[in-house]
Scaffold this motif. Structure first.
Motif, PDB file in Angstrom:
ATOM      1  N   ALA A 172      -1.765   6.393   3.127  1.00 18.16           N
ATOM      2  CA  ALA A 172      -1.927   4.899   2.139  1.00 18.16           C
ATOM      3  C   ALA A 172      -1.392   3.941   3.103  1.00 18.16           C
ATOM      4  CB  ALA A 172      -1.261   5.147   0.840  1.00 18.16           C
ATOM      5  N   THR A 173      -0.396   4.231   3.677  1.00 18.97           N
ATOM      6  CA  THR A 173       0.345   3.059   4.547  1.00 18.97           C
ATOM      7  C   THR A 173      -0.553   2.483   5.671  1.00 18.97           C
ATOM      8  OG1 THR A 173       2.527   3.777   3.933  1.00 18.97           O
ATOM      9  CG2 THR A 173       2.236   2.406   5.880  1.00 18.97           C
ATOM     10  N   LEU A 174      -1.207   3.590   6.236  1.00 18.23           N
ATOM     11  CA  LEU A 174      -1.843   3.238   7.588  1.00 18.23           C
ATOM     12  C   LEU A 174      -3.297   2.535   7.021  1.00 18.23           C
ATOM     13  CD1 LEU A 174      -1.029   6.087   9.769  1.00 18.23           C
ATOM     14  CD2 LEU A 174      -0.975   3.773  10.085  1.00 18.23           C
ATOM     15  N   ALA A 175      -3.700   3.229   5.932  1.00 12.37           N
ATOM     16  CA  ALA A 175      -5.010   2.525   5.410  1.00 12.37           C
ATOM     17  C   ALA A 175      -4.769   1.094   4.740  1.00 12.37           C
ATOM     18  CB  ALA A 175      -5.394   3.395   3.968  1.00 12.37           C
ATOM     19  N   GLY A 176      -3.425   0.995   4.404  1.00 11.72           N
ATOM     20  CA  GLY A 176      -3.048  -0.412   3.842  1.00 11.72           C
ATOM     21  C   GLY A 176      -2.982  -1.372   5.405  1.00 11.72           C
ATOM     22  N   LEU A 177      -2.644  -0.971   6.480  1.00  7.70           N
ATOM     23  CA  LEU A 177      -2.499  -1.757   7.475  1.00  7.70           C
ATOM     24  C   LEU A 177      -3.805  -2.046   7.887  1.00  7.70           C
ATOM     25  CD1 LEU A 177      -0.915  -2.855  10.021  1.00  7.70           C
ATOM     26  CD2 LEU A 177      -0.952  -0.300  10.974  1.00  7.70           C
ATOM     27  N   ALA A 178      -4.810  -1.125   7.709  1.00  7.36           N
ATOM     28  CA  ALA A 178      -6.278  -1.549   8.152  1.00  7.36           C
ATOM     29  C   ALA A 178      -6.783  -2.540   7.362  1.00  7.36           C
ATOM     30  CB  ALA A 178      -6.987  -0.308   8.040  1.00  7.36           C
ATOM     31  N   GLY A 179      -6.663  -2.546   6.074  1.00  7.78           N
ATOM     32  CA  GLY A 179      -7.177  -3.440   5.083  1.00  7.78           C
ATOM     33  C   GLY A 179      -6.302  -4.829   5.276  1.00  7.78           C
ATOM     34  N   GLY A 180      -5.118  -4.773   5.303  1.00  7.14           N
ATOM     35  CA  GLY A 180      -4.519  -6.079   5.509  1.00  7.14           C
ATOM     36  C   GLY A 180      -4.749  -6.880   6.741  1.00  7.14           C
ATOM     37  N   THR A 181      -5.271  -6.206   7.788  1.00  6.32           N
ATOM     38  CA  THR A 181      -5.744  -6.631   8.896  1.00  6.32           C
ATOM     39  C   THR A 181      -7.156  -7.240   8.802  1.00  6.32           C
ATOM     40  OG1 THR A 181      -4.348  -5.092  10.531  1.00  6.32           O
ATOM     41  CG2 THR A 181      -6.217  -6.335  11.387  1.00  6.32           C
ATOM     42  N   LYS A 182      -7.873  -6.456   8.214  1.00  2.62           N
ATOM     43  CA  LYS A 182      -9.188  -7.025   8.084  1.00  2.62           C
ATOM     44  C   LYS A 182      -9.355  -8.146   7.210  1.00  2.62           C
ATOM     45  CE  LYS A 182     -13.605  -5.553   5.906  1.00  2.62           C
ATOM     46  NZ  LYS A 182     -13.631  -6.457   4.839  1.00  2.62           N
ATOM     47  N   ALA A 183      -8.448  -8.372   6.153  1.00  2.50           N
ATOM     48  CA  ALA A 183      -8.560  -9.418   5.408  1.00  2.50           C
ATOM     49  C   ALA A 183      -7.987 -10.751   5.965  1.00  2.50           C
ATOM     50  CB  ALA A 183      -7.244  -9.274   4.049  1.00  2.50           C
ATOM     51  N   LEU A 184      -7.025 -10.450   7.038  1.00  2.18           N
ATOM     52  CA  LEU A 184      -6.460 -11.622   7.774  1.00  2.18           C
ATOM     53  C   LEU A 184      -7.516 -11.981   8.594  1.00  2.18           C
ATOM     54  CD1 LEU A 184      -4.007 -13.378   7.674  1.00  2.18           C
ATOM     55  CD2 LEU A 184      -3.119 -11.916   9.370  1.00  2.18           C
ATOM     56  N   VAL A 185      -7.990 -11.371   9.469  1.00  2.00           N
ATOM     57  CA  VAL A 185      -9.052 -11.608  10.525  1.00  2.00           C
ATOM     58  C   VAL A 185     -10.487 -12.160  10.295  1.00  2.00           C
ATOM     59  CG1 VAL A 185      -7.983 -10.300  12.361  1.00  2.00           C
ATOM     60  CG2 VAL A 185      -9.836  -9.506  10.926  1.00  2.00           C
ATOM     61  N   PHE A 186     -10.816 -11.959   8.883  1.00  2.00           N
ATOM     62  CA  PHE A 186     -12.171 -12.115   8.166  1.00  2.00           C
ATOM     63  C   PHE A 186     -11.883 -13.344   6.929  1.00  2.00           C
ATOM     64  CE2 PHE A 186     -13.337  -8.184  10.076  1.00  2.00           C
ATOM     65  CZ  PHE A 186     -14.589  -8.606  10.756  1.00  2.00           C
ATOM     66  N   GLN A 187     -10.408 -13.480   7.034  1.00  2.00           N
ATOM     67  CA  GLN A 187     -10.159 -14.673   6.029  1.00  2.00           C
ATOM     68  C   GLN A 187     -10.651 -14.498   4.647  1.00  2.00           C
ATOM     69  OE1 GLN A 187     -11.604 -17.581   9.092  1.00  2.00           O
ATOM     70  NE2 GLN A 187      -9.857 -18.726   8.231  1.00  2.00           N
ATOM     71  N   ALA A 198       0.774  -1.202   0.127  1.00  2.00           N
ATOM     72  CA  ALA A 198       0.166  -0.065  -0.077  1.00  2.00           C
ATOM     73  C   ALA A 198       0.813   1.175   0.012  1.00  2.00           C
ATOM     74  CB  ALA A 198      -0.863   0.203   1.062  1.00  2.00           C
ATOM     75  N   ALA A 199       2.002   1.353   0.873  1.00  2.00           N
ATOM     76  CA  ALA A 199       2.725   2.378   0.814  1.00  2.00           C
ATOM     77  C   ALA A 199       3.575   2.476  -0.585  1.00  2.00           C
ATOM     78  CB  ALA A 199       3.985   2.209   1.810  1.00  2.00           C
ATOM     79  N   ALA A 200       4.016   1.607  -1.244  1.00  2.00           N
ATOM     80  CA  ALA A 200       4.369   1.598  -2.711  1.00  2.00           C
ATOM     81  C   ALA A 200       3.624   2.213  -3.572  1.00  2.00           C
ATOM     82  CB  ALA A 200       5.007   0.364  -3.258  1.00  2.00           C
ATOM     83  N   LEU A 201       2.439   1.681  -3.573  1.00  2.00           N
ATOM     84  CA  LEU A 201       1.297   2.267  -4.421  1.00  2.00           C
ATOM     85  C   LEU A 201       0.717   3.464  -4.052  1.00  2.00           C
ATOM     86  CD1 LEU A 201      -0.959   1.224  -6.530  1.00  2.00           C
ATOM     87  CD2 LEU A 201      -2.325   0.483  -4.414  1.00  2.00           C
ATOM     88  N   GLY A 202       0.899   3.840  -2.826  1.00  2.00           N
ATOM     89  CA  GLY A 202       0.666   5.537  -2.472  1.00  2.00           C
ATOM     90  C   GLY A 202       1.752   6.256  -2.864  1.00  2.00           C
ATOM     91  N   LEU A 203       2.756   5.819  -3.030  1.00  2.00           N
ATOM     92  CA  LEU A 203       3.974   6.707  -3.811  1.00  2.00           C
ATOM     93  C   LEU A 203       3.815   7.070  -5.055  1.00  2.00           C
ATOM     94  CD1 LEU A 203       6.815   8.102  -3.279  1.00  2.00           C
ATOM     95  CD2 LEU A 203       7.933   5.887  -3.586  1.00  2.00           C
ATOM     96  N   ALA A 204       3.677   5.681  -5.662  1.00  2.00           N
ATOM     97  CA  ALA A 204       3.251   5.948  -7.071  1.00  2.00           C
ATOM     98  C   ALA A 204       2.105   6.827  -7.589  1.00  2.00           C
ATOM     99  CB  ALA A 204       2.936   4.561  -7.566  1.00  2.00           C
ATOM    100  N   MET A 205       0.764   6.599  -6.774  1.00  2.00           N
ATOM    101  CA  MET A 205      -0.238   7.287  -7.125  1.00  2.00           C
ATOM    102  C   MET A 205      -0.176   8.811  -6.643  1.00  2.00           C
ATOM    103  SD  MET A 205      -3.490   4.787  -6.170  1.00  2.00           S
ATOM    104  CE  MET A 205      -4.928   6.276  -6.365  1.00  2.00           C
ATOM    105  N   GLY A 206       0.329   8.972  -5.606  1.00  2.00           N
ATOM    106  CA  GLY A 206       0.690  10.306  -5.012  1.00  2.00           C
ATOM    107  C   GLY A 206       1.469  11.176  -5.975  1.00  2.00           C
TER     108      GLY A 206
END
Length: 308
Positions: free
Chosen positions: A211-226, A89-97
């Motif tokens: 973007a990095t912290l948004a990615g942290l939220a998304g990654g956590t959600k994907a893992l806990v909800f499988q 997400a951080a890398a994507l944020g750098l490119a989009m930003g």
């Protein structure tokens, strides 16, 4: 020692959240916490840098896909899978930003939306995302080899710890010299530029951090909800996080979290009511905007003359 209102509110909220899984379903709380971190990350960009992005779902959902793929296909442990999604997400944020900050105002917002939609169609067609089925059955494993994410209560406290660390990082960013420059850029970009600050670099840094912290939220959600699906990357998700932030209060520390809990709570309460959920939530949003111009938390802080 006298505690500030925000510190006191944080301590009370933490105490309630620690006790919450014994009263409320952990699954609901985990979803709300993930969205609270997502909204807080978005608020860093909108509330403190003055940049409205309509493409933040790209980071939230993109990290979810990378985290799910890393855990299921590559066999990464939970902590590394989440970090991998966050780094993506951080890398994507750098490119989009780097592309988006060349524009201002509505042109910036439309650029982020266009780039996010391009990524949406990429995720739709890419083999590793599973297309419309998404990535399902993501193994949860043990976080740091200790916390069993397969147990709802253990998973909840892990998500609570991640969300708390994310909010702490945001607090330190906002109250650092870097954060003060962001506020100056938000309030008067021309004056900040005249003082010698490289405004575009600060904007890009804010975009990447958000973007990095948004990615942290998304990654956590994907893992806990499988699961990681197209729902996490579509434009409606970007609109939903804007709604959460506006409900709670732009430019406040507690506002996005309050808005996220309200939004997720409304969706959960209306899910079995038979009512059109988007229409009801939209009506609530319009009412809140008309009555609470600064958002719920922002209006309360203004009335009590305290910073929340």
């Amino acid at each position: 020692m006298r505690l500030s209102p925000l510190t006191l509110l944080t301590l009370v909220a933490l105490a309630l959240l620690v006790a919450a899984p014994w009263v409320v379903y952990p699954a609901f709380l985990m979803k709300a916490l993930c969205f609270a971190l997502f909204a807080a990350a978005f608020n860093l960009l909108l509330g403190y840098a003055g940049l409205l992005s309509f493409g933040h779902a790209a980071f939230f959902g993109g990290a979810a896909y990378v985290t799910a793929h890393a855990a299921k296909v590559w066999g990464w442990p939970p902590e590394l899978a989440i970090l991998g999604g966050t780094a993506a997400a951080a890398a994507l944020g750098l490119a989009m930003g780097a592309l988006a900050i060349r524009r201002q105002g509505i042109y910036f917002a439309m650029t982020t939306l266009a780039l996010a939609q391009m990524l949406f169609f990429l995720y739709l067609q890419a083999p590793f995302t599973g297309g419309e089925d998404g990535i399902q059955g993501v193994p949860q494993g043990r976080l740091l080899g200790l916390v069993d994410l397969g147990q709802p209560t253990s998973a909840y406290y892990a998500v609570l710890a991640i969300a708390a660390l994310g909010h702490l990082a945001l607090y330190r960013i906002v109250h650092s010299p870097f954060g003060q420059v962001l506020k100056a850029v938000r309030d008067n970009e021309a004056r900040a530029r005249s003082l010698g600050y490289e405004v575009d670099r600060y904007k890009l840094a804010a975009f990447v951090l958000s973007a990095t912290l948004a990615g942290l939220a998304g990654g956590t959600k994907a893992l806990v909800f499988q699961i990681a699906t197209l729902t996490d990357v579509q434009w409606q998700m970007s609109g939903e996080v804007v709604l959460m932030t506006l409900l709670g209060g732009i430019g406040t520390m507690a506002g996005p979290a309050v808005g996220a809990f309200l939004s997720v709570g409304l969706e959960s309460a209306l899910a079995t009511s038979g009512l059109p959920v988007p229409a009801v939530i939209g009506a609530v949003f319009i009412a809140c905007v008309l009555v609470f111009r600064r958002g719920l938390v922002g209006e309360i802080g203004a009335r009590l003359k305290i910073r929340l």
